[in-house]
Motif scaffolding. Structure first.
Motif, PDB file in Angstrom:
ATOM      1  N   ARG A 202      18.470  48.911  -5.775  1.00 51.22           N
ATOM      2  CA  ARG A 202      19.604  49.779  -6.342  1.00 51.22           C
ATOM      3  C   ARG A 202      20.639  48.904  -6.867  1.00 51.22           C
ATOM      4  N   GLN A 203      21.019  47.599  -6.230  1.00 53.32           N
ATOM      5  CA  GLN A 203      21.638  46.440  -6.848  1.00 53.32           C
ATOM      6  C   GLN A 203      21.049  45.819  -7.892  1.00 53.32           C
ATOM      7  N   SER A 206      20.289  48.446 -13.179  1.00 54.29           N
ATOM      8  CA  SER A 206      21.458  49.123 -13.734  1.00 54.29           C
ATOM      9  C   SER A 206      21.328  50.775 -13.741  1.00 54.29           C
ATOM     10  N   ASP A 207      22.600  51.315 -13.370  1.00 52.31           N
ATOM     11  CA  ASP A 207      22.663  52.547 -13.178  1.00 52.31           C
ATOM     12  C   ASP A 207      22.567  53.468 -14.853  1.00 52.31           C
ATOM     13  N   THR A 208      21.802  54.510 -14.815  1.00 51.38           N
ATOM     14  CA  THR A 208      21.869  55.185 -16.065  1.00 51.38           C
ATOM     15  C   THR A 208      22.769  56.011 -15.817  1.00 51.38           C
ATOM     16  N   ASP A 214      17.640  57.419 -12.285  1.00 46.97           N
ATOM     17  CA  ASP A 214      18.062  56.482 -11.537  1.00 46.97           C
ATOM     18  C   ASP A 214      17.234  56.678 -10.160  1.00 46.97           C
ATOM     19  N   TRP A 218      14.937  53.258  -9.351  1.00 44.67           N
ATOM     20  CA  TRP A 218      15.129  52.692  -7.963  1.00 44.67           C
ATOM     21  C   TRP A 218      13.883  52.599  -7.387  1.00 44.67           C
TER      22      TRP A 218
END
Length: 401
Positions: A202-203, A206-208, A214, A218
């Protein structure tokens, strides 16, 4: 990353009834004149090995066999008619008229013969995977330059995994080595707990801020990290060698078991992160009747065990990366909740199985990028839709507290 990093050439066509009739006459041949370029425009016959795979909603079958590509009219002064002769009954046992046949060569020069049942959801998945138009299924060769235009994004990567194909061939080179170096520096010479691997994935992505996208991104990134570490460990062990057959068998078994269990845990870990980001109240691994432990209970186990808390306000969510018959395991995990929700990454399942689920009051939750085969199903929703629905439900009892 694109499809050319997995396959170098792809040829596809519809299986014709006449070919199946020939097969039943034990000729074991496919019309393949337009495959000549696929095989490098040979002047004479060529021999090789091919891995056949058959996909339908009820079964996945595989068999490897020899083949010969030859000109059946070689002695004719002006005509040629190239055929693919295969030394197996595989096609006659499984293929049907109108099925999609895809012959593909991977980057290691291994040949695959994919047969997709034309009445299955796998048929649509194949069109998606190779970006083939349903209206143009006559014989056609797609070379590497064409495959470079097909991006191997998360949906296609997971589809290849679902089909049982190892993506290490496509995820290789500098990317894989960089990931392995990073993981060794962070975790040392051992596999980290799945929860730590999930957190790292997850790090690195990039978050959507879209839960469906996501989750898929991930999961796909964690799969890459896992395979990078797995390949590094495997290479090192091969270089050291095995003391005997038993040591090799135990080592191989541990790898297979880790692969099987890891994806399910990863799915649960990433769902927890999404629910936390969405502000939902939930509890995982709640003990219910008979010491059963559902993956998620909303809002929590205390409310589930409280007879005064209305059962209609409780929600059950199971998490299984693949379905098969394992979906039935959730049916008795929370007796107070009649309708069960089940989150899965599986992109294909039969209409009969979906109907069975509907009769058992099971609603599938499928991330939107993977849900293209479920578009007309009444008991399938996206992860975003599930979250919106659960938020609305939680407002009802939050306002009463």
């Amino acid at each position: 990353m694109d499809l050319s990093q997995v396959f170098s050439d792809v040829f596809y066509k519809r299986v014709a009834r006449t070919e199946l009739e020939s097969t039943n006459n034990h000729q074991h041949e496919l019309n393949a004149s337009n495959m000549k370029k696929f095989f490098g425009n040979p002047e004479d016959s060529i021999n090789g090995r091919i891995q056949w795979l058959y996909f339908s909603d009820s079964q996945l079958e595989s068999e490897e066999s020899d083949f010969t590509y030859y000109d059946s009219r070689k002695r004719h002064p002006s005509r040629s008619e190239w055929r693919l002769y295969y030394k197996t009954n595989f096609i006659s046992r499984f293929a049907g008229n109108g099925d999609l046949l895809i012959i593909a060569r991977d980057t290691r020069e291994k040949l695959y013969g994919f047969i997709f049942d034309c009445n299955s959801t796998w048929f649509n998945s194949a069109l998606t995977l190779f970006e083939i138009s349903a209206g143009s299924l006559f014989e056609k060769l797609v070379e590497r330059t064409g495959l470079e235009n097909v991006q191997l994004e998360s949906r296609r990567k997971l589809l290849l995994e679902e089909a049982g194909l190892d993506l290490v061939t496509g995820y290789s080179g500098r990317e894989l080595e960089d990931d392995a170096d990073m993981l060794f520096k962070r975790f040392g010479n051992s596999f980290p707990p799945t929860r730590e691997m999930s957190s790292l994935a997850r790090q690195l992505v990039s978050d959507t801020h879209n839960p469906d996208d996501d989750l898929v991104n991930w999961i796909s990134r964690e799969e890459e990290l896992f395979r990078a570490l797995e390949k590094r460990f495997l290479q090192e062990k091969i270089e050291i060698g095995f003391a005997d057959v038993d040591e090799f068998a135990n080592f191989a078994l541990s790898f297979l078991n880790r692969r099987k269990s890891r994806m399910g845990y990863a799915l649960q870990n990433h769902l927890e992160a999404i629910f936390d980001n969405s502000g939902l109240r939930y509890e995982s691994q709640v003990v219910t009747e008979g010491k059963r432990k559902p993956d998620f209970i909303f809002p929590n186990g205390r409310s589930y065990r409280n007879p005064d808390f209305e059962s209609e306000l409780l929600t059950f969510l199971g998490a299984k990366s693949s379905l098969k018959d394992r979906w039935r395991q959730i049916l008795n995990e929370a007796a107070r909740i009649k309708t069960k929700h089940l989150c899965t990454l599986q992109q294909t399942t039969s209409r009969d199985q979906l109907h069975e689920m509907e009769e058992e009051s099971v609603i599938l939750v499928v991330p939107e990028p993977l849900a293209y085969n479920y578009s007309s199903c009444n008991n399938v929703i996206t992860l975003g839709e599930f979250i919106t629905w659960e938020k609305a439900k939680q407002k009802l009892y939050t306002n009463m507290e």
